[in-house]
Design a protein around this motif. Sequence first.
Motif, short mmCIF file in Angstrom:
data_model
loop_
_atom_site.label_atom_id
_atom_site.label_comp_id
_atom_site.label_asym_id
_atom_site.label_seq_id
_atom_site.Cartn_x
_atom_site.Cartn_y
_atom_site.Cartn_z
N ASP A 120 1.00 -1.29 0.10
CA ASP A 120 -0.14 0.06 -0.06
C ASP A 120 0.90 1.18 -0.05
N GLY A 121 2.02 1.21 0.43
CA GLY A 121 3.00 2.28 0.72
C GLY A 121 3.66 2.59 -0.60
N HIS A 122 3.88 1.65 -1.31
CA HIS A 122 4.36 1.87 -2.76
C HIS A 122 3.24 2.51 -3.76
N ARG A 123 2.04 1.68 -3.61
CA ARG A 123 0.92 2.21 -4.37
C ARG A 123 0.67 3.66 -4.03
N PHE A 169 14.76 3.76 -5.40
CA PHE A 169 14.67 2.18 -5.73
C PHE A 169 14.81 1.70 -4.28
N HIS A 170 13.74 0.87 -4.01
CA HIS A 170 13.64 0.14 -2.72
C HIS A 170 12.80 -1.43 -3.02
N LEU A 184 2.60 -8.01 -13.19
CA LEU A 184 2.05 -7.83 -11.92
C LEU A 184 2.08 -6.56 -11.25
N SER A 185 3.53 -6.03 -11.66
CA SER A 185 3.62 -4.44 -11.13
C SER A 185 2.66 -3.72 -11.84
N GLN A 210 11.47 -2.56 -6.65
CA GLN A 210 10.65 -1.38 -7.42
C GLN A 210 11.40 -0.06 -7.24
N GLY A 211 10.70 0.61 -8.64
CA GLY A 211 11.58 2.21 -8.28
C GLY A 211 10.60 3.11 -9.13
#
Length: 410
Positions: free
Chosen positions: A6-9, A286-287, A319-320, A297-298
Amino acid sequence: MACTLDGHRAEIAALLVPAIAALGSETLSVEAADLPGRVAAAQLPALLPIPAFTNSQMDGYAARSAELSGASNEHPVVLPLGFTAAAGDRQIELLPGTVSPVMTGAVIPAGADTVVPVEATSDGVFGQLVRAGEGGPTGSATFTAPSEPGRFIRPVGQDLQAGALVAEAGARLTPTLIGALAASGVREVAVRRKLRVLVCTTGNELMGGTAQAGRIPDSNSPMLAAALRGYGAQVDTLRLPDDAQALGLALEAQARQVDLILTVGGISAGAYEVVREALAPRGGSFHHVALQPGGPQGFAQLDGTPVLCFPGNPVSALLSLELFLAPALRQLAALPEPVPEPYELAAEVHSPAGKHQVRRALLEQGKVRVLDPGSHLVHDLARADALVHIPVGVEQLAAGTTIDVWRMNV
């Protein structure tokens, strides 16, 4: 510590909002081949009513209902014929004590308030028909029943009044809605401009053919481009070798031409991670996301253009896109969010406790069979018809457990 799903979203959504808001619009004709599936950029009011004029629903006789009120089998009413009203003709006048043959779609003659189908008359067929300007009408029609006011008449504006909204801003333009626009006199439509996306794949292993050890076909470019076009995007592809300097310069040049860049591969923690090497000095982030597959992901911005950086394994890449980009694409294209459906697990499923796992699955005989989690299994991805989400903290789900599934490849 890994970033949450959810954070990356949320990070990606914040990056995309300004780019989508800046898209603007373009104008297309209602006959444009590219119009179906586009999204209205402004309200679209009707320029004409639907129907545009009061017309006949049947082939029959336009009459005054009062003159047929006493008609019966015992007391038939015989009325002489007036001029015929055919589709496309100007409105004619119905003289008192006459009836006018009228065809489906023709303007109802002035003075008429009902239509009797031709098959409901004694003769059941038309006699000699004469249109205005062709001479004097002859013959008569016999009626054996009354015909109430408004019968088989389509009033002007019955479906839609002039000035009423045909479509709201943000409406997806379906073929039927395009038909309603055309029927209401709208000839041009302002639509949201398509999102221009560049899909950039990297890797020396993708260059120079596929028929030797160490070289593989580039499946990501056609797969992701097809998925993006399915969401209404305009897509170009670019394939570059593993050269961080050349990649950075190429992306900077392309950023001025597109609204969004997707890079695929070269972002994990190993050596030769060319995308990370090119974009980290340019402010890229990038993390690792607590996600399987698709953990690396980045994202970055080049000259104000968002850059989303996906991992290179095909399953992870697709899926990303579905997890992080598709929600914004669906909103832009006025497409509904997929709705999960409950299914029972056909067999036990295991998942890493610290990761949100997304598994491909098959729906079989009312149950869901979860497939192998491997991120390189592109054929498994193609044959899957559902996705299953197993949240962080869940290590095992027993056979028979009811879980939500999201359909895919439909």
